[in-house]
Design a protein around this motif. Structure first.
Motif: not given
Length: 141
Positions: A119, A122, A128
């Motif tokens: 995660a 990102h 996410w």
């Protein structure tokens, strides 16, 4: 402040406000939900349960064997003769089993940590993690 600078600031304000609002939302989510969910996922991980149980069992065996041998030494001192410890139910392999259990625990990989690591790659890591929570097994965030 010049009119040009004021115009640039006014034009950039909405974009800056979106960034600030996103950061505030993410901080609130982490403080109110994310940290708790991650902590619960770590503490409830099957992998952690297994590793801790193996450590407990192995350390108990090492302690049992050590106590048995120490007791045998006291008996030897009291009786003045060697005491047979070969029938001790815990083998010489107890120390090796404990070392192995410690190594497994020290190198434990938890699915929740893999999820968090992924995660964080990102820009929308908070969304996410939220998506991952709702679309995956409830045992992981």
């Amino acid at each position: 402040m010049s009119t040009t600078a004021l115009n640039v600031a006014q034009n950039n304000y909405p974009e800056a406000q979106v960034i600030v609002d996103t950061l505030v939302y993410e901080a609130e989510w982490m403080r109110g939900t994310g940290v708790l969910l991650m902590a619960n996922s770590i503490l409830n991980a099957f992998e952690l349960d297994g590793a801790v149980a193996a450590l407990i069992d192995a350390s108990h065996a090492v302690g049992h064997r050590g106590g048995y041998i120490e007791c045998a030494q006291h008996v030897e001192e009291a009786l003045g003769q060697e005491f047979d410890v070969s029938h001790c139910s815990v083998t010489d392999q107890a120390d090796a089993a404990l070392a192995h259990a410690e190594k497994v625990y020290d190198h434990l990989s938890l699915p929740v940590m893999d999820l968090v690591t992924e995660a964080l790659k990102h820009d929308d890591w908070c969304q996410w993690l939220n998506y991952s929570r709702s679309s995956r097994n409830s045992r992981v965030i």
